[in-house]
Design a protein around this motif. Structure first.
Motif, mmCIF file in Angstrom:
data_model
loop_
_atom_site.group_PDB
_atom_site.id
_atom_site.type_symbol
_atom_site.label_atom_id
_atom_site.label_comp_id
_atom_site.label_asym_id
_atom_site.label_seq_id
_atom_site.Cartn_x
_atom_site.Cartn_y
_atom_site.Cartn_z
ATOM 1 N N PRO A 59 -48.651 -30.775 -0.443
ATOM 2 C CA PRO A 59 -49.700 -31.390 0.565
ATOM 3 C C PRO A 59 -50.774 -31.978 -0.079
ATOM 4 O O PRO A 59 -51.092 -32.925 0.459
ATOM 5 N N LEU A 60 -50.935 -31.509 -1.429
ATOM 6 C CA LEU A 60 -52.123 -32.313 -1.953
ATOM 7 C C LEU A 60 -51.780 -33.685 -2.525
ATOM 8 O O LEU A 60 -52.532 -34.775 -2.081
ATOM 9 N N ILE B 62 -47.682 -20.979 11.636
ATOM 10 C CA ILE B 62 -47.080 -20.600 10.372
ATOM 11 C C ILE B 62 -47.520 -19.616 9.509
ATOM 12 O O ILE B 62 -47.273 -18.590 8.893
ATOM 13 N N GLY B 63 -48.870 -20.064 9.174
ATOM 14 C CA GLY B 63 -49.525 -19.483 8.039
ATOM 15 C C GLY B 63 -50.045 -18.063 8.527
ATOM 16 O O GLY B 63 -49.949 -17.102 7.800
ATOM 17 N N TYR B 64 -50.685 -18.216 9.532
ATOM 18 C CA TYR B 64 -51.255 -16.836 10.017
ATOM 19 C C TYR B 64 -50.105 -15.796 10.604
ATOM 20 O O TYR B 64 -50.394 -14.722 10.263
ATOM 21 N N THR B 65 -49.176 -16.280 11.016
ATOM 22 C CA THR B 65 -47.892 -15.361 11.552
ATOM 23 C C THR B 65 -47.419 -14.792 10.131
ATOM 24 O O THR B 65 -47.161 -13.499 10.136
ATOM 25 N N CYS B 66 -47.207 -15.675 9.029
ATOM 26 C CA CYS B 66 -46.635 -14.998 7.744
ATOM 27 C C CYS B 66 -47.654 -14.211 6.937
ATOM 28 O O CYS B 66 -47.286 -12.985 6.580
ATOM 29 N N LEU C 90 -60.283 -36.530 9.252
ATOM 30 C CA LEU C 90 -58.935 -36.103 9.609
ATOM 31 C C LEU C 90 -57.947 -35.696 8.338
ATOM 32 O O LEU C 90 -57.339 -34.806 8.315
ATOM 33 N N ARG C 91 -57.900 -36.626 7.514
ATOM 34 C CA ARG C 91 -56.845 -36.470 6.478
ATOM 35 C C ARG C 91 -57.132 -35.468 5.469
ATOM 36 O O ARG C 91 -56.309 -34.638 5.108
ATOM 37 N N SER C 92 -58.557 -35.256 5.185
ATOM 38 C CA SER C 92 -59.152 -34.192 4.131
ATOM 39 C C SER C 92 -58.793 -32.950 5.104
ATOM 40 O O SER C 92 -58.276 -32.002 4.314
ATOM 41 N N ARG C 93 -58.964 -32.852 6.167
ATOM 42 C CA ARG C 93 -59.072 -31.596 7.016
ATOM 43 C C ARG C 93 -57.361 -31.006 7.191
ATOM 44 O O ARG C 93 -57.308 -30.037 6.912
ATOM 45 N N LYS C 94 -56.607 -32.144 7.461
ATOM 46 C CA LYS C 94 -55.308 -31.895 7.385
ATOM 47 C C LYS C 94 -54.606 -31.346 5.969
ATOM 48 O O LYS C 94 -53.912 -30.374 6.018
ATOM 49 N N MET C 95 -54.991 -31.944 5.018
ATOM 50 C CA MET C 95 -54.682 -31.539 3.842
ATOM 51 C C MET C 95 -55.169 -30.306 3.278
ATOM 52 O O MET C 95 -54.160 -29.239 3.085
ATOM 53 N N LEU C 96 -56.380 -30.042 3.880
ATOM 54 C CA LEU C 96 -56.831 -28.571 3.207
ATOM 55 C C LEU C 96 -56.019 -27.472 4.342
ATOM 56 O O LEU C 96 -55.794 -26.266 3.920
ATOM 57 N N ASN C 97 -55.552 -27.926 5.527
ATOM 58 C CA ASN C 97 -55.142 -27.056 6.599
ATOM 59 C C ASN C 97 -53.622 -26.647 5.829
ATOM 60 O O ASN C 97 -53.392 -25.551 5.948
ATOM 61 N N GLN C 98 -52.969 -27.797 5.507
ATOM 62 C CA GLN C 98 -51.672 -27.343 4.916
ATOM 63 C C GLN C 98 -51.812 -26.485 3.568
ATOM 64 O O GLN C 98 -50.907 -25.428 3.595
ATOM 65 N N VAL C 99 -52.735 -26.700 2.818
ATOM 66 C CA VAL C 99 -52.858 -25.877 1.486
ATOM 67 C C VAL C 99 -53.132 -24.613 1.769
ATOM 68 O O VAL C 99 -52.665 -23.586 1.366
#
Length: 159
Positions: free
Chosen positions: A147-148, A15-19, A97-106
């Protein structure tokens, strides 16, 4: 520690890279139709309060790209993130994993926001519409903080 990307991280990245890439392609496609002056700044009500050269629109993909690179680096290195003192050998994978997923979403939400700002500026410059109006800024702020907040709540549940 190597933790494979989750399906949700892949979806957010798509989603992010496509946008992000789509906004650049859109800007390049529409470039010759843009007037010399485009919206350069919006006030809190979502109204244009400064017009600038269409070349200023190039700043958005550049800042977006720099943001993507930095956040992608941090996403790949969760050991660099800040963790609570209860971090130990048994819960490191969960925290990473939780920290990485949160950063990924942001990160991907930021890409989406840059794309929307480009779309907003072009829409107003070409008189395709009035813009997004007063709700634009609150929605952007909420989009980044959701997401944060969710990530921090989920991180608090880790034992």
């Amino acid at each position: 520690m190597r933790i494979p990307k989750t399906k949700s991280e892949w979806v957010w990245d798509v989603i992010g890279y496509t946008c992000y890439i789509g906004s650049i392609v859109f800007l390049l496609t529409i470039w010759n139709r843009l007037p010399s002056q485009v919206p350069a700044h919006f006030n809190l009500a979502g109204e244009v309060d400064r017009w600038g050269s269409k070349w200023e629109l190039i700043i958005l993909p550049i800042i977006g790209g720099i943001t993507l690179i930095i956040m992608q680096f941090l996403e790949k290195h969760p050991e660099m993130h800040n963790y609570p003192s209860r971090l130990n050998e048994s819960n490191v994978p969960q925290f990473y994993l939780r920290s990485r997923k949160m950063l990924n979403q942001v990160k991907n939400m930021c890409s989406l926001i840059f794309a929307v700002i480009i779309l907003e500026s072009v829409t107003i410059a070409l008189k395709w519409g009035q813009g997004f109006g007063v709700w634009f800024l609150p929605v952007l702020i909420i989009a980044v903080f959701i997401p944060l907040v969710i990530g921090l709540i989920q991180q608090r549940k880790i034992k």
